[in-house]
Every structure is written in C-alpha cells, then in structure tokens.
Design a protein around this motif. Sequence first.
Motif, PDB file in Angstrom:
ATOM      1  N   ASN A 112      -0.286  -1.253  45.359  1.00 45.78           N
ATOM      2  CA  ASN A 112      -0.427  -2.203  44.244  1.00 45.78           C
ATOM      3  C   ASN A 112      -1.613  -3.155  44.432  1.00 45.78           C
ATOM      4  O   ASN A 112      -1.461  -4.361  44.401  1.00 45.78           O
ATOM      5  CB  ASN A 112       0.837  -3.055  44.084  1.00 45.78           C
ATOM      6  N   LYS A 181       9.241  -5.390  51.246  1.00 43.97           N
ATOM      7  CA  LYS A 181       7.789  -5.328  51.298  1.00 43.97           C
ATOM      8  C   LYS A 181       7.241  -6.750  51.268  1.00 43.97           C
ATOM      9  O   LYS A 181       7.915  -7.670  50.831  1.00 43.97           O
ATOM     10  CB  LYS A 181       7.240  -4.542  50.106  1.00 43.97           C
ATOM     11  N   TRP A 183       4.610  -9.126  49.678  1.00 38.77           N
ATOM     12  CA  TRP A 183       3.740  -9.246  48.503  1.00 38.77           C
ATOM     13  C   TRP A 183       2.771 -10.392  48.771  1.00 38.77           C
ATOM     14  O   TRP A 183       3.194 -11.507  49.064  1.00 38.77           O
ATOM     15  CB  TRP A 183       4.550  -9.545  47.245  1.00 38.77           C
ATOM     16  N   ARG A 185      -0.224 -12.855  47.476  1.00 34.86           N
ATOM     17  CA  ARG A 185      -0.877 -13.420  46.298  1.00 34.86           C
ATOM     18  C   ARG A 185      -1.809 -14.536  46.742  1.00 34.86           C
ATOM     19  O   ARG A 185      -1.574 -15.180  47.761  1.00 34.86           O
ATOM     20  CB  ARG A 185       0.169 -14.006  45.337  1.00 34.86           C
ATOM     21  N   ARG A 221      -4.603  -9.266  44.840  1.00 33.79           N
ATOM     22  CA  ARG A 221      -3.168  -9.185  45.112  1.00 33.79           C
ATOM     23  C   ARG A 221      -2.851  -7.782  45.625  1.00 33.79           C
ATOM     24  O   ARG A 221      -3.427  -6.807  45.176  1.00 33.79           O
ATOM     25  CB  ARG A 221      -2.338  -9.510  43.875  1.00 33.79           C
ATOM     26  N   VAL A 223       0.361  -5.378  48.003  1.00 37.44           N
ATOM     27  CA  VAL A 223       1.699  -5.306  48.599  1.00 37.44           C
ATOM     28  C   VAL A 223       1.593  -4.544  49.906  1.00 37.44           C
ATOM     29  O   VAL A 223       0.974  -3.487  49.971  1.00 37.44           O
ATOM     30  CB  VAL A 223       2.675  -4.588  47.652  1.00 37.44           C
TER      31      VAL A 223
ATOM     32  N   ASP B 237       8.113  -7.768  36.185  1.00 32.93           N
ATOM     33  CA  ASP B 237       6.849  -8.344  36.666  1.00 32.93           C
ATOM     34  C   ASP B 237       6.774  -9.843  36.442  1.00 32.93           C
ATOM     35  O   ASP B 237       6.428 -10.603  37.338  1.00 32.93           O
ATOM     36  CB  ASP B 237       5.666  -7.678  35.956  1.00 32.93           C
ATOM     37  N   ARG B 240       9.136 -11.925  38.589  1.00 29.78           N
ATOM     38  CA  ARG B 240       8.755 -11.856  40.001  1.00 29.78           C
ATOM     39  C   ARG B 240       7.566 -12.779  40.256  1.00 29.78           C
ATOM     40  O   ARG B 240       7.580 -13.582  41.178  1.00 29.78           O
ATOM     41  CB  ARG B 240       8.407 -10.417  40.358  1.00 29.78           C
ATOM     42  N   GLU B 241       6.566 -12.681  39.379  1.00 31.34           N
ATOM     43  CA  GLU B 241       5.371 -13.483  39.592  1.00 31.34           C
ATOM     44  C   GLU B 241       5.694 -14.973  39.492  1.00 31.34           C
ATOM     45  O   GLU B 241       5.144 -15.788  40.227  1.00 31.34           O
ATOM     46  CB  GLU B 241       4.285 -13.108  38.573  1.00 31.34           C
TER      47      GLU B 241
END
Lengths: 292, 434
Positions: A112, A181, A183, A185, A221, A223, B237, B240-241
């Motif tokens: 991703n 996982k 993530w 950002r 971003r 993952v 999405d 989550r964000e």
Amino acid sequence: MASSDEEKPVEEFVSDGRYRNKQRCLVLCLRGATARYRHLLEDIRTLMPHHKKESKLDAGKTGVARAVNDIAQIRSCNSVLFLECRKHQDAYMWIGRVGENAGPSARFHLTNVHTMDELRLTGNCMKGSRPLLTFDESFGRLNHLKPLKELFVDVFGTPRGHPASKPFIDRVMAFCYVDNKIWVRNYQILEKQPENAMEAHLAKKESGQEESTSLVEIGPRFVLDPIRIFRGSFGGQTLYQNPNFVSPNDVRAMEYKRKNNSYMHRKDSQKRRKTRDEELVIPEDPLANVFR
Amino acid sequence: MAKKNKKSKQSSTNKKKQPKEAVVEEKVTLEAIAAMSDSDDEDVPESQWNAKAKGLASAIKSGKFDDLLKQMKESANDDDDGDEMEEATLDSSSAEDEEVEEEVEEVEEEEEVEEPKASKSAKKSPQKASDDNEEEVEDKDEEEVDDDEKEEGDQREEEDSDEESSEEEDKVGNAKIKQLRANNVKNSKALSVVTAELVAAHAKLPWAERLDIIPETPLPFGEHGDADANPLDVHDDLKREVAFYKMALEGVNEARKQCKKANVPFSRPEDFFAEMVKTDDHMAKVKDRLIFENKKMEAVAQRKTNREQKLRAKESHANKLAEKSRRKKEHFQQVEEWATSVAKNRGSALQDDADDMYLNRGGPSKKRQNADRKFGHGGKRGRFKQNDPASKNDFSGYNPRGNFPGGMKRTANNKGGADRQGKRARDASRSRRT
C-alpha cells in the motif's frame, strides 16, 4: 573497531541542541526495484537528512547481507533501510542497526505505497525538519513491537542538531499497529495562531493551549507487514517470526490453484450429473393409467 | 561455532545454582551475575568494556532486568540455549527465506571474530537460564494442549466451509503456524534481552534527541473498539485514517508539552523561511488539482439542482393545469345543479323562453338544425375543397360513368354502355309512336 572505543573514558551524553547523536542511515535498494518503490525511497531520503545514499545494489556472489553490511561500514552508517523488490511486484523492507552495535534487524513486507508525488496529499513541511514519532499504544505493550519501535526511532528520527536539519518541529510520523501490520503515515503539523485575545482565551479553555493544531498528510504512506526480526544485521538468531504472515507468492499460488480447481470442479460435476441421469431409473407407477 | 558450545556449557552448569538465588533476590546485580558465570573467561576491567557492554552494565544497575527475571518466572517456555532453537526456526522456515539462512551463517562467522562480544554474551547467558526446569516442562505441556484444542476448533470451522482437498493443506499450514508460535515463545527471552539492550541504549539519550511519543488512547480497532458499538473495520478507509489522525494529533499535543519542558523550539516563527519538501511547482499542482476538483464538484451539484428545478417546474405546471380544469368542472357542475334545482321548483310546463335562451337548453330550432345540416355551419370557408396529401391520390369517390342516377349504368347485357338508345333508334321509336 571496538578497541578504540574501550580506551576512551565514558562521558555522559550531553544534549545541548548540538549535533551529538551521530545517527547515519544507509538508504538503498536492490537492483530491479520498480518505479513506485524507487520514488518511495527518494521520498524517504528527502525526509531524512541523516541518510546516506548508495546506488542500487547488485549483490552478486557475496550475498546481500555481506554487501549491505560492508557498504554501511564504509559509509560509517549505524542503521540501514534497505528495500528489496522481488518479481517486479513484491517489495520487502529491511530496517536494522549495522556496524559496531549490529542488530537487531527486521524484515517487512511493504504494501500500500503512496508516494509524496501524489497530488491528493496536500501537506508540506520544511526539508529536514525533525519528525515527532508517534507510536500506537501497542508498541509499548506487545513484545515484538518494542524493538521495532527503537529501530524506527533510529532510522526515521532525525538526530538533534544535524547540520541539514531545521530547528523547528513541523511534522509527525505516525506508526499504527492495526490488523497485524504497521501503518505509517506522515503528517504536517499546522498551527493556527489566535487572531485576538478572545480567541486565544477560548482555545485555551477548550484544549489547554492557545494554538489550535491540525494535521495535513504529507506522504508517503505505506504499510509494513512484519515478517521476521533477527538478532544480527541481516541475519542471526530469529527473535520473532510473524506466524500470520502469508507470503505474496503463496497468495498468488492459491489464486492460481483456485482458478484451476474451479475448472476441474465444473468438469467433474458435469460428468457426475450425466452419469446420474443415465443411472436414474424412474419406478413404474401402478396407478398411472387408472383414470384413462 | 565455538561460541555456541561455550554458551551451552555455561548454561548447563549454571542451571543448578540459579533457581534459589533468583527466588531469594528477585533482583539482578552485576555481582550476582559475576558469581553465577563461569570463571573461564577472565574478567576484563571495567575500563576496557566496549560501549555496548557498558550500556548493559548500567542497565543492570538501574534494574532494567529485574522485571525480566519476574517475567521469566512467569513465562511458560524457556530455552536453555537459544542457538539451537534458532536452527530449528530456520529449518522450519519457508523456502523463500533460504537466502536468509545463508546470511545467518555469514553473520555468525563474523561474530566469532569479535572477542569482546563473546565475553558480553557470557555475562548475559546466566540470566537466561535462571528458571526452574520442572516448571518449564509442565507449563510447556499445558500450553501445547491448549494449542491443540484451539487448532482443532479452527480446523473444524474450516472443514465446514472448505473443500475436502484443501484440508490437508490447512493442516500443514496450521502445523506451521503452531510451530512458529512455539518458536516465538521460545525466542521471547532473547527478544526481551535485545529489546532491553536497545531501550538501554536509547535511555541514555534524553527525550529531546528521540522525540518519540506513545499516546495513551488505544486505536479503536479490534478489542479496543467502543464497548457498546462494534469495533472499527480496518478496511473502512475513512474511519481508519481518522483514527490514525486522531492518534497522531494526540501525540502532537503531548509532545508539545514535553518540548516546552525540554526547551525544544516547536512552532516555526512566521519569518523563518526554509526550503520545503515539496517544491512550489508541486504545491501549485496540488492547488490546481484542488481547485479543479472543487469546480468539478460544483458543476455536478449545479447540474443536479438544475435538473431538479426543471422537474419541479414541470410538476407545478401540471398541477396548475389540473387545478384549472378542476375549477372549471366544478363551476359547470354548480351551474348544472342550480339549473336542475330551478327547474324542479318551477315545473317543466312553466319553462320560459328567457330561461331557454340563458341555459341553452332547447338548442337551435328544428329548421335551423336542418338548414345547418344542409348548408354547413361554422368552420372555415372554401378550404374544404382543397386537396391534402392523403386525398390527392384518393380516387375512391371518382366514377368515370358519372356519379348521378342518370349516368351510364352497368347492367348484365349492356356492359359499359349507357341505357339510352342511339339517335336513330330513338327517332324510329318516336315515329312509331306517332
């Protein structure tokens, strides 16, 4: 290498805003990385002023681990971020400590990926500003995430007072452990100063500080799916291996198999139906002709 | 691999001594470790230790490993020599990681060269083995049983849904997962040691050098979701964000306070100009795109409202027409009602001409009606004689023999001829009559 260290007297670490914590991170990828991953690596480099760039690695016979360790030693790096791309589609990210205090290192499956070039991500930050590293609460709770957190701090955190860094903090990196996982950002910190005293008072009453903070995503971003944590750099004792990890090769193989199976099933059921129809004998009904 | 052997030897000798000490003290001190370790390796004076060893020593002093001891006492499975386990792990690993195994060997060769490390690991190893052996075994068994039960349950579930052919594969996969879990449990001690080392190395740095933050609020996924509502879906999405955003924001707010405490400048002053990560060109593109998207959205909204307006106008027009016709109908009905009521009151004999005239009841007189029928009434004059495209080719009304009673009649014996005799015949008949 070690002997030179032993002779020096131990001195307390002084943090006076000058460049003391000399972290250098080698950022490189294996030959054959696709454009997206190359862009990601480029983004990471722009965000990390303490990186050392190296051309795409063609390990040859010596093996990747040996090659990366050697390069890191030559470039006097103490951490490494290494990207390997397999089959032009699966990317794996290695993060680890190398050099004198080698290890641990961790291997992740990288998925991703969105790079900074994408126009949807509207944030922007100073080049080389030091990021805040926010970790999800599970990084303090789960055992296998604790060393990863320290590794991330080493690799992604910009050392204080680095010549190319900026003195103010305007971005934050978020590492969230969700769905097994990690993530990642990267946000810009936007502060809106109050225009008058009234606003300031209200804001302070509400949130405890005068500035109202909001975040805007900068990118990249991605993952990270942890695969393994090694004790050494690029090898050594396995400290942790993710039992839930399914290799993308397996996923593809399963998919092929499923497709193959569907054809076999169809053919099989056709055959079965045919034989059933042939073998099926309808019993004679004694009352069929009664009302004729 | 000399190091390995050494280590295992040490641990085996240490095993007998340790349990008592650990129980009594519950604290790890350098002296205790020194007492526990073998006298094989000569003690290096403190001044000659390398940085890592020093970090470790300081960590031990500060009691970082104390809870490790406790943890180990609680933890179910221990390995006496982690290196053998390592080999087991690697053997069980997938084919994809073959390369990694090679690397492992390489690295180990390197490690042998480094002497100081060996001495350090000698210091570490006693801690590893400070557990009751019997306890271990029992706990291990229990856990394995638990695992078995779990896995059986899993398999049952899967059997329901899956095909028969894939069952074997599942079993293999489950066995692999089980083994990996077991290995992880075995390696957990090594993991915690490495973690402690790392943490100790970082603990030397003040927070201002690291800038790491762990906000307290857990992410609202999985078991941490709202108690009443169901936990957030990871694959949604937007939500989550938002969750990530909130976490990061909380971290920022916390970090700001810490920065203030550590005297780290946080927000950038207005007059501080610096090169940005994204160039002005790039940001212009971003802006253009935003504007474009806004416009697009506006256009879509405009179109939608236009369409709606049109529909509404049409509807209102139809309503107006319906209303008009309804009113008209009502009006005539009322008049009708009035007329009938009047007629009833007066009786039919007493009808008035004036009434007739008003009400149009009788209509035109018979003479008028006949005249109308004969000569036509109303309509445009003269136009009815004109042809139109339909009537142009229509000859149904045309009769070549004349379309009147005296015209040439078609009879059986006189086909096509007229009934009237010729001139000579008529003269002859006339003379005969006279």
